[in-house]
Each structure stands twice: as structure tokens, then as C-alpha cells.
Design an enzyme around this catalytic site. Structure first.
Site, PDB file in Angstrom:
ATOM      1  N   GLY A  29      11.896  11.804  -2.211  1.00 21.41           N
ATOM      2  CA  GLY A  29      11.686  10.487  -1.589  1.00 21.41           C
ATOM      3  C   GLY A  29      11.453   9.418  -2.637  1.00 21.41           C
ATOM      4  O   GLY A  29      11.506   9.688  -3.844  1.00 21.41           O
ATOM      5  N   SER A 143      -2.606   5.281   2.779  1.00 24.05           N
ATOM      6  CA  SER A 143      -2.031   3.934   2.847  1.00 24.05           C
ATOM      7  C   SER A 143      -3.077   2.884   3.176  1.00 24.05           C
ATOM      8  O   SER A 143      -4.049   3.165   3.873  1.00 24.05           O
ATOM      9  CB  SER A 143      -0.950   3.919   3.949  1.00 24.05           C
ATOM     10  OG  SER A 143      -0.619   2.598   4.300  1.00 24.05           O
ATOM     11  N   TYR A 169       2.354   5.040  12.721  1.00 22.96           N
ATOM     12  CA  TYR A 169       2.442   5.416  11.292  1.00 22.96           C
ATOM     13  C   TYR A 169       1.064   5.289  10.653  1.00 22.96           C
ATOM     14  O   TYR A 169       0.557   6.225  10.052  1.00 22.96           O
ATOM     15  CB  TYR A 169       3.441   4.539  10.541  1.00 22.96           C
ATOM     16  CG  TYR A 169       3.195   4.579   9.054  1.00 22.96           C
ATOM     17  CD1 TYR A 169       2.530   3.539   8.414  1.00 22.96           C
ATOM     18  CD2 TYR A 169       3.575   5.686   8.307  1.00 22.96           C
ATOM     19  CE1 TYR A 169       2.252   3.600   7.065  1.00 22.96           C
ATOM     20  CE2 TYR A 169       3.297   5.751   6.958  1.00 22.96           C
ATOM     21  CZ  TYR A 169       2.636   4.708   6.335  1.00 22.96           C
ATOM     22  OH  TYR A 169       2.347   4.779   4.999  1.00 22.96           O
ATOM     23  N   LYS A 173      -1.955   8.157   8.988  1.00 18.91           N
ATOM     24  CA  LYS A 173      -2.643   8.129   7.689  1.00 18.91           C
ATOM     25  C   LYS A 173      -4.172   8.103   7.889  1.00 18.91           C
ATOM     26  O   LYS A 173      -4.914   8.774   7.179  1.00 18.91           O
ATOM     27  CB  LYS A 173      -2.201   6.907   6.875  1.00 18.91           C
ATOM     28  CG  LYS A 173      -0.730   6.940   6.489  1.00 18.91           C
ATOM     29  CD  LYS A 173      -0.382   8.163   5.631  1.00 18.91           C
ATOM     30  CE  LYS A 173       1.071   8.166   5.201  1.00 18.91           C
ATOM     31  NZ  LYS A 173       1.424   9.349   4.401  1.00 18.91           N
ATOM     32  N   TYR A 197      -2.082   3.634  -0.868  1.00 17.12           N
ATOM     33  CA  TYR A 197      -1.076   2.775  -1.503  1.00 17.12           C
ATOM     34  C   TYR A 197      -1.088   1.407  -0.847  1.00 17.12           C
ATOM     35  O   TYR A 197      -1.246   1.328   0.375  1.00 17.12           O
ATOM     36  CB  TYR A 197       0.341   3.301  -1.303  1.00 17.12           C
ATOM     37  CG  TYR A 197       0.604   4.716  -1.645  1.00 17.12           C
ATOM     38  CD1 TYR A 197       1.708   5.355  -1.104  1.00 17.12           C
ATOM     39  CD2 TYR A 197      -0.217   5.452  -2.500  1.00 17.12           C
ATOM     40  CE1 TYR A 197       1.996   6.676  -1.403  1.00 17.12           C
ATOM     41  CE2 TYR A 197       0.051   6.767  -2.793  1.00 17.12           C
ATOM     42  CZ  TYR A 197       1.174   7.380  -2.246  1.00 17.12           C
ATOM     43  OH  TYR A 197       1.456   8.684  -2.541  1.00 17.12           O
ATOM     44  N   ASN A 218      13.303  -1.621   6.642  1.00 18.65           N
ATOM     45  CA  ASN A 218      12.175  -2.304   7.294  1.00 18.65           C
ATOM     46  C   ASN A 218      11.421  -3.153   6.276  1.00 18.65           C
ATOM     47  O   ASN A 218      10.889  -4.200   6.594  1.00 18.65           O
ATOM     48  CB  ASN A 218      11.179  -1.270   7.855  1.00 18.65           C
ATOM     49  CG  ASN A 218      11.778  -0.496   9.030  1.00 18.65           C
ATOM     50  OD1 ASN A 218      11.938  -1.047  10.105  1.00 18.65           O
ATOM     51  ND2 ASN A 218      12.144   0.749   8.804  1.00 18.65           N
ATOM     52  N   ARG A 251       0.638  -9.707   0.544  1.00 18.00           N
ATOM     53  CA  ARG A 251       0.467  -8.278   0.319  1.00 18.00           C
ATOM     54  C   ARG A 251       0.200  -8.006  -1.171  1.00 18.00           C
ATOM     55  O   ARG A 251       0.416  -8.870  -2.014  1.00 18.00           O
ATOM     56  CB  ARG A 251       1.767  -7.516   0.699  1.00 18.00           C
ATOM     57  CG  ARG A 251       2.127  -7.565   2.166  1.00 18.00           C
ATOM     58  CD  ARG A 251       1.193  -6.710   2.992  1.00 18.00           C
ATOM     59  NE  ARG A 251       1.600  -6.663   4.387  1.00 18.00           N
ATOM     60  CZ  ARG A 251       1.325  -7.585   5.288  1.00 18.00           C
ATOM     61  NH1 ARG A 251       0.604  -8.651   4.924  1.00 18.00           N
ATOM     62  NH2 ARG A 251       1.705  -7.466   6.549  1.00 18.00           N
TER      63      ARG A 251
END
Ligand code: WQD
Length: 358
Positions: A29, A143, A169, A173, A197, A218, A251
């Protein structure tokens, strides 16, 4: 010289089979493949466990070009505990890093059961191996989505209260960290770490590996680079009237190679830890950037005019979040070294290499 870019020591250890194997689930990945490279550079022998349900086998070729040899690949589902148990019994595995999971926030809302099955069942399966082999340290890919919309404070530390994430999602986490907490409570000798992360971007400078979204991206940066490459007519910036520096969301964008190096530091820490633990660490740059700042930086660094428009807010978007990274520095001796300029340059070079753009 057996490999490019490796020290004579690594070559010697490899030749004599003395490198320590690290099992990297989801190793083909985006973040997994970059971590494979940094593990190798640090003298470990990364072993990839990936069934390519959410990655591309071409990544193995890219890794081989960087490492100078094909890394060991176990093409199996992370839920195949019989296979994993047998592999670990036969090989000296000094650590497990678990990336294998789906990670698209929007997709998880449309298909929650796919996310709960893959992300939660996969984690429980690999944790069974850790529980049965308590001497093997374990790093979990968590995350910043576990913070949800930080109440009032945009900069979040590990002490900032978690909120139940709105997306399936994000909840996988949040639940993942809870599962690891509960496992640690039952087996106090386990050495465990969850890395939260922020927003990984960029690619390896060799342009041999990078982000390969399946279908329409996305995430922001792959959509920017694909738009610049002509795959999309324009980028839509979701929302321009938020209470931020320029009205667009903020972000903490971290270069994927810095993120990969943080995993090596995490593993080094756990291997040398005297006692059991479940450490939770933010992995970001400590700086916030708005969507518009990222777009403008991309244009300036790559000397490209990007076609974009402002559109409606994207449901579920956090307005502003970035990391307090003091703990990563204190515990791991790690901090991000690369800049957002490096990341947008490397991301564009990667996009150009896969689209054969000069
Ligand atoms: C960032 C900003 C969008 C696309 C990601 C990962 C998640 C987790 C946290 C690791 C938002 C805007 C995006 C576009 C846009 N990381 N945007 N136009 O939502 O922060 O989540 O980081 O676990 O896995 O998904 O990242 O890149 O989707 O969005 O304006 O075409 O870019 O609205 O403000 P996000 P993102």
C-alpha cells in the site's frame, strides 16, 4: 555491491541471513511500501503480507528497483491466521507493523460493513498472532480521525480527548485503539504502539513508488496531481467559507517518507523497551496548511496553473486540525524533516512518471 543505497553492514547481514524480519501487513500500500524502504535502509528485512485487494502488484517492481532485490512477499489475507501462525513459527520475526485496512472516509460511509469486516477483523487476526507471540512488538496504523472535530483547540495532542468519529473508517481506528488497549490490559508484557497519522502526502523521490488511488481519488493531493496531469477537468475545493485563515479547511500534511521513518523509530523503540506498553503517538508536522495554501504551493513549486473552483462543503469534513508533535520527539526522537514543498514536488514527479509525462 548487492544492493543500491545500502551499507556494507546491511549487505553482510543480508548475505548471512542475519537481518531481522519485520512483517508489514498491507506492505504494497501507499504508506506500507514507503515504510518497507525505510525499514530496509535501517537494516531490517521487511516481509510484505498483502493480498492486493486494495493495492497494485506493480508496487513490488518499484520496491525491487529501489531495494535492488525483490522483497519477500506473502500473498495472503491478514485473516489467514493458520498461515500466519505457521510463518511466524518458522521464521524469526522481530516486529509486526499493521497497515492492511481500507482508508477512504467517504467510501466507508457508503459501504460500512466492508470497512468493519476488513479493518476490525483484520486487526483482531493479526493481534491474535501478537498475543500468541508476546515477544514480538506491534505497531498499529491509527489516525487523527479519532479526534473528530477538535472542540475549540485546532492543535491536538495525545491527551486531547478522542471523540467517536462520524465515519465508519474513523470509528474502525477509534475501535482499533480500544481493542489494543484491552489486549494490553490482559497481557501487560506486550509492547504495542498506535501511530496517529495526520494527512500523508508525497512520494519517494525515486518516482518508483507513490500513491496509487484505485478509481477516483478521495484525497486532496492525488486529485490535484491527476487534475494537473489532465485526468480531471478541474479540482473542486470543498468549501471556502470556513472560519479559517482563508475559508478552506486546514490539515497537517506530512511527507509519506517522514511518516515511514516514524514507523522505523517506533519499532526501534519497542524492540528496546524493557517493559510492556501501549504507546499512542501523533505523527504529523505540527503545522496546519489550508486546502488553498496546498493548491498555491503546488502551482508555485511545480510552475503549473491548476484549474480549480470552489464548491459546497464536504459532509463530515473537520474544519481545522493539526498535530502537537512534542511526544513523538520526546519518546521516539523523531520529527518531520521534509516540507510541504518537498511533498508536492515529489507527488507531481510521481504522477508524471506513471503518466509518462515529461
Ligand atoms: C483534505 C481536505 C477536503 C479532495 C485523510 C484521510 C484519512 C486520514 C486523515 C490517515 C479536506 C479537501 C479533498 C478534493 C478538496 N488519514 N479536498 N477537494 O478528509 O483530512 O482525511 O486524512 O488515516 O485516512 O482520508 O483528507 O485529502 O480527503 O481532504 O477540497 O477533491 O481537502 O474537503 O478539507 P481528510 P482529504
Amino acid at each position: 555491491m548487492l544492493f543500491f543505497h545500502t551499507s556494507k553492514i546491511v549487505e553482510f547481514l543480508y548475505l548471512w541471513g542475519m537481518l531481522k524480519k519485520v512483517l508489514v501487513t498491507g506492505g504494497a500500500g501507499y504508506i506500507g511500501s514507503h515504510t518497507v524502504v525505510e525499514l530496509f535502509n535501517a537494516g531490517y528485512e521487511p516481509v510484505l503480507l498483502d493480498d492486493f485487494r486494495n493495492s497494485n502488484e506493480s508496487v513490488i517492481d518499484g520496491l525491487s528497483n529501489i531495494l535492488g532485490d525483490r522483497p519477500e512477499l506473502l500473498k495472503h489475507d491478514v485473516c489467514n491466521t493458520d498461515y500466519l501462525r505457521d510463518y511466524i513459527r518458522k521464521h524469526e520475526v522481530c516486529g509486526i507493523i499493521h497497515f492492511a485496512a481500507y482508508k477512504a472516509v467517504g467510501e466507508s460511509v457508503e459501504n460500512p460493513l466492508r470497512y468493519y469486516q476488513n479493518n476490525v477483523e483484520g486487526l483482531v487476526s493479526i493481534l491474535k498472532m501478537v498475543s500468541e507471540n508476546p515477544e514480538i512488538p506491534f505497531v498499529f496504523s491509527s489516525s487523527c480521525t479519532v479526534y473528530g472535530e477538535p472542540q475549540g483547540q485546532k492543535e491536538v495532542s495525545e491527551k486531547t480527548p478522542k471523540t467517536i468519529p462520524t465515519s465508519p473508517y474513523g470509528f474502525t481506528k477509534w475501535l482499533g485503539e480500544k481493542i489494543i488497549d484491552d489486549l494490553f490490559f490482559s497481557q501487560k508484557k506486550l509492547r504495542l504502539m498506535s501511530l496517529r497519522y495526520f494527512n500523508p502526502i508525497g512520494a519517494h523521490s525515486s518516482t518508483q513508488i507513490g500513491e496509487l488511488p484505485i478509481g477516483k481519488p478521495n484525497n486532496l493531493l492525488p486529485f490535484i496531481t491527476q487534475t494537473a496531469a489532465g485526468l480531471h477537468e478541474k479540482l473542486t475545493i470543498f468549501g471556502d467559507s470556513y472560519p479559517t485563515i482563508d475559508g478552506t479547511c486546514v490539515r497537517d500534511y506530512i511527507h509519506v517518507v517522514d511518516l515511514a521513518e516514524a514507523h522505523v523509530k517506533a519499532l526501534d523503540y519497542l524492540i528496546n523497551a524493557k517493559d510492556g506498553c501501549h504507546e499512542i503517538v501523533n505523527i504529523g508536522t505540527g503545522n496546519g496548511s489550508s486546502v488553498l495554501q496546498v493548491v498555491n504551493t503546488f502551482e508555485k513549486v511545480n510552475d503549473i496553473k491548476l484549474n480549480y473552483e470552489f464548491g459546497p462543503n464536504r459532509p463530515g469534513d473537520v474544519i481545522e486540525i493539526y498535530a502537537n508533535v512534542d511526544y513523538a520527539k520526546k519518546l521516539l526522537g523523531w520529527s518531520a524533516k521534509k516540507t510541504i514543498n518537498d511533498a508536492v514536488k515529489d507527488a507531481w514527479n510521481w504522477e508524471k512518471s506513471i503518466r509518462s509525462i515529461k
